[in-house]
Design a protein around this motif. Structure first.
Motif, PDB file in Angstrom:
ATOM      1  N   ILE A 190      39.923 -13.240 -30.463  1.00 50.72           N
ATOM      2  CA  ILE A 190      41.059 -13.615 -29.620  1.00 50.72           C
ATOM      3  C   ILE A 190      40.615 -14.365 -28.352  1.00 50.72           C
ATOM      4  CG2 ILE A 190      43.001 -12.745 -28.251  1.00 50.72           C
ATOM      5  CD1 ILE A 190      43.350 -10.554 -30.361  1.00 50.72           C
ATOM      6  N   PRO A 191      39.637 -13.829 -27.576  1.00 47.84           N
ATOM      7  CA  PRO A 191      39.177 -14.604 -26.417  1.00 47.84           C
ATOM      8  C   PRO A 191      38.605 -15.960 -26.807  1.00 47.84           C
ATOM      9  CG  PRO A 191      38.462 -12.332 -26.220  1.00 47.84           C
ATOM     10  CD  PRO A 191      39.009 -12.487 -27.594  1.00 47.84           C
ATOM     11  N   ALA A 215      33.111 -21.132 -25.176  1.00 47.65           N
ATOM     12  CA  ALA A 215      34.115 -20.156 -25.595  1.00 47.65           C
ATOM     13  C   ALA A 215      33.488 -19.044 -26.435  1.00 47.65           C
ATOM     14  CB  ALA A 215      35.223 -20.850 -26.391  1.00 47.65           C
ATOM     15  N   GLY A 216      32.615 -19.426 -27.359  1.00 49.50           N
ATOM     16  CA  GLY A 216      31.946 -18.431 -28.205  1.00 49.50           C
ATOM     17  C   GLY A 216      31.050 -17.514 -27.406  1.00 49.50           C
ATOM     18  N   GLY A 217      30.319 -18.090 -26.448  1.00 51.05           N
ATOM     19  CA  GLY A 217      29.427 -17.274 -25.620  1.00 51.05           C
ATOM     20  C   GLY A 217      30.182 -16.269 -24.770  1.00 51.05           C
ATOM     21  N   ILE A 218      31.263 -16.724 -24.133  1.00 48.78           N
ATOM     22  CA  ILE A 218      32.067 -15.820 -23.296  1.00 48.78           C
ATOM     23  C   ILE A 218      32.693 -14.724 -24.152  1.00 48.78           C
ATOM     24  CG2 ILE A 218      34.124 -15.652 -21.841  1.00 48.78           C
ATOM     25  CD1 ILE A 218      33.518 -18.483 -20.847  1.00 48.78           C
ATOM     26  N   ALA A 219      33.220 -15.102 -25.325  1.00 48.79           N
ATOM     27  CA  ALA A 219      33.826 -14.112 -26.222  1.00 48.79           C
ATOM     28  C   ALA A 219      32.800 -13.083 -26.671  1.00 48.79           C
ATOM     29  CB  ALA A 219      34.436 -14.816 -27.436  1.00 48.79           C
ATOM     30  N   GLY A 220      31.592 -13.542 -26.973  1.00 47.09           N
ATOM     31  CA  GLY A 220      30.535 -12.625 -27.400  1.00 47.09           C
ATOM     32  C   GLY A 220      30.123 -11.672 -26.297  1.00 47.09           C
ATOM     33  N   ALA A 221      30.010 -12.186 -25.071  1.00 49.80           N
ATOM     34  CA  ALA A 221      29.642 -11.333 -23.939  1.00 49.80           C
ATOM     35  C   ALA A 221      30.707 -10.271 -23.688  1.00 49.80           C
ATOM     36  CB  ALA A 221      29.444 -12.187 -22.688  1.00 49.80           C
ATOM     37  N   ILE A 222      31.988 -10.663 -23.766  1.00 50.01           N
ATOM     38  CA  ILE A 222      33.088  -9.708 -23.582  1.00 50.01           C
ATOM     39  C   ILE A 222      33.073  -8.646 -24.678  1.00 50.01           C
ATOM     40  CG2 ILE A 222      35.603  -9.436 -23.637  1.00 50.01           C
ATOM     41  CD1 ILE A 222      35.795 -12.252 -22.395  1.00 50.01           C
ATOM     42  N   SER A 223      32.961  -9.091 -25.920  1.00 51.70           N
ATOM     43  CA  SER A 223      33.019  -8.186 -27.058  1.00 51.70           C
ATOM     44  C   SER A 223      31.871  -7.186 -27.058  1.00 51.70           C
ATOM     45  CB  SER A 223      33.001  -8.987 -28.367  1.00 51.70           C
ATOM     46  OG  SER A 223      33.017  -8.129 -29.489  1.00 51.70           O
ATOM     47  N   TRP A 224      30.646  -7.683 -26.899  1.00 47.03           N
ATOM     48  CA  TRP A 224      29.493  -6.789 -26.947  1.00 47.03           C
ATOM     49  C   TRP A 224      29.390  -5.914 -25.699  1.00 47.03           C
ATOM     50  CZ3 TRP A 224      26.897  -5.133 -30.827  1.00 47.03           C
ATOM     51  CH2 TRP A 224      26.810  -5.901 -31.993  1.00 47.03           C
ATOM     52  N   GLY A 225      29.798  -6.455 -24.551  1.00 50.72           N
ATOM     53  CA  GLY A 225      29.770  -5.633 -23.337  1.00 50.72           C
ATOM     54  C   GLY A 225      30.692  -4.441 -23.425  1.00 50.72           C
ATOM     55  N   THR A 274      25.365  -7.573 -23.252  1.00 50.16           N
ATOM     56  CA  THR A 274      26.182  -8.652 -22.692  1.00 50.16           C
ATOM     57  C   THR A 274      25.423  -9.973 -22.678  1.00 50.16           C
ATOM     58  OG1 THR A 274      27.294  -7.022 -21.270  1.00 50.16           O
ATOM     59  CG2 THR A 274      27.572  -9.337 -20.708  1.00 50.16           C
ATOM     60  N   VAL A 275      24.151  -9.917 -22.255  1.00 52.02           N
ATOM     61  CA  VAL A 275      23.337 -11.136 -22.177  1.00 52.02           C
ATOM     62  C   VAL A 275      23.098 -11.721 -23.557  1.00 52.02           C
ATOM     63  CG1 VAL A 275      21.046 -12.025 -21.604  1.00 52.02           C
ATOM     64  CG2 VAL A 275      22.232 -10.532 -19.998  1.00 52.02           C
ATOM     65  N   ARG A 276      22.708 -10.888 -24.517  1.00 51.00           N
ATOM     66  CA  ARG A 276      22.423 -11.397 -25.865  1.00 51.00           C
ATOM     67  C   ARG A 276      23.699 -11.831 -26.585  1.00 51.00           C
ATOM     68  NH1 ARG A 276      22.743  -8.378 -30.742  1.00 51.00           N
ATOM     69  NH2 ARG A 276      23.963  -6.499 -30.446  1.00 51.00           N
ATOM     70  N   GLY A 277      24.839 -11.240 -26.189  1.00 54.13           N
ATOM     71  CA  GLY A 277      26.099 -11.599 -26.826  1.00 54.13           C
ATOM     72  C   GLY A 277      26.457 -13.061 -26.611  1.00 54.13           C
ATOM     73  N   PHE A 278      26.039 -13.626 -25.481  1.00 50.96           N
ATOM     74  CA  PHE A 278      26.389 -15.028 -25.187  1.00 50.96           C
ATOM     75  C   PHE A 278      25.690 -16.003 -26.126  1.00 50.96           C
ATOM     76  CE2 PHE A 278      26.691 -19.065 -23.182  1.00 50.96           C
ATOM     77  CZ  PHE A 278      27.874 -19.055 -22.459  1.00 50.96           C
ATOM     78  N   PRO A 279      24.337 -16.041 -26.163  1.00 53.72           N
ATOM     79  CA  PRO A 279      23.690 -17.024 -27.053  1.00 53.72           C
ATOM     80  C   PRO A 279      23.927 -16.751 -28.534  1.00 53.72           C
ATOM     81  CG  PRO A 279      22.062 -15.529 -26.113  1.00 53.72           C
ATOM     82  CD  PRO A 279      23.354 -15.274 -25.396  1.00 53.72           C
TER      83      PRO A 279
END
Length: 304
Positions: A190-191, A215-225, A274-279
């Motif tokens: 969704i993000p 967009a993918g990096g921000i979504a990944g950081a939100i989701s994994w965090g 959170t950090v790894r979720g972005f890349p």
């Protein structure tokens, strides 16, 4: 079919980018003796060298690509089904409720496929942790085997688990994974869809690598965090059994962990997650979108 193939390519890309950080995250959450993220990285490097960060990567690289293929394929096709059911046309854009339902379906499917993959990956990542003979719950092991790996590789790991625990043993920690992935995928897809639509110019009919990565990096950081507390529980349940069996289930793991280490234990690995979720997610979505664009040729690509 294009969604499944593109998902496979995106999954392989994310593993290559994120596995070293995933190993550090797993050691922080389920291991012992690390003061913080930096200490964990330095300790691993001193004891195991660079190869230690890639421990257990062969199995995820071969399997998570398939797993991501199914997750992205199910998500996209569920969206299409909901749009056709609601509007009778495939050209309509997805509503927030469509994205939400498709994300939940993907989360459920992800556990069925990803549970065994995650279990084997974590067992291989954790097997170099020291064996503590003073642990009263530990299975007896000869002294000369204390510092030897429990598993010789992913196939040996899988067969050992099945022999000792049956097929259900491959789904150890599945309940915790379900509680992590269903809301986690909602905060993933969704993000991404909202941010990507927001930053992509209206006249742009093809995916912009910059927009997709951001967009993918921000979504990944939100989701994994946000998934970190349940990810800690899942990692501990799945690592449990390499040398000993401490937990009876999700609630027992939460109770024991809280009693011994306090509530802060559920945020172990939060920074790394959170950090790894972005890349990882940037690579995942970029691989997916570019592959989908190539596979569909001149057709307009619909963002997930």
């Amino acid at each position: 079919m294009e969604d499944f193939v593109a998902g496979w390519i995106g999954g392989a890309s994310s593993v290559l980018v994120g596995h070293p950080m995933d190993t550090v995250k797993t050691r922080l959450q389920a291991g012992t003796g690390y003061r913080n993220t930096v200490d964990c990285i330095l300790t691993m490097f001193k004891k195991e060298g660079v190869t230690g960060f890639f421990k257990g990567m062969s199995f995820p690289l071969a399997s998570i690509a398939v797993y991501s293929s199914v997750v992205f394929g199910v998500f996209s096709n569920t969206q299409k089904f909901l749009i056709q059911y609601r509007y009778g046309e495939s050209s309509e854009s997805s509503s927030l409720s469509d994205l939400f339902l498709a994300s939940m379906v993907s989360g459920v499917i992800s556990v069925g496929l990803g549970g065994p993959v995650d279990l084997i990956k974590i067992r291989l990542q954790m097997q170099t942790e020291p064996f503590h003979k003073e642990d009263l719950h530990s299975k007896p092991r000869p002294k000369d085997l204390w510092n030897r790996p429990m598993y010789q590789g992913p196939i040996h790991c899988m067969t050992s688990i099945v022999q000792k625990e049956g097929l259900l043993g491959l789904y150890r920690g599945a309940n915790a994974m379900l509680l992590r992935d269903v809301p986690g995928y909602c905060l993933y897809f969704i993000p991404y869809a909202i941010i990507n639509e927001w930053i992509t110019p209206d006249n742009n009919t093809t995916c912009s690598p910059y927009s997709v990565c951001l967009a993918g990096g921000i979504a990944g950081a939100i989701s994994w965090g946000t998934a970190t507390p349940m990810d800690v529980v899942k990692s501990r349940l799945q690592a449990d059994g390499v040398y000993c069996n401490k937990y009876k289930g999700v609630m027992d793991c939460i109770s024991q962990s809280c009693q011994k280490e306090g509530y802060k234990v559920f945020f172990k690995g939060f920074t790394m997650n959170t950090v790894r979720g972005f890349p990882m997610s940037a690579a995942m979505f970029l691989g997916y979108e570019l592959s989908l664009e190539i596979l569909k040729g001149d057709q307009t690509v619909t963002n997930p």
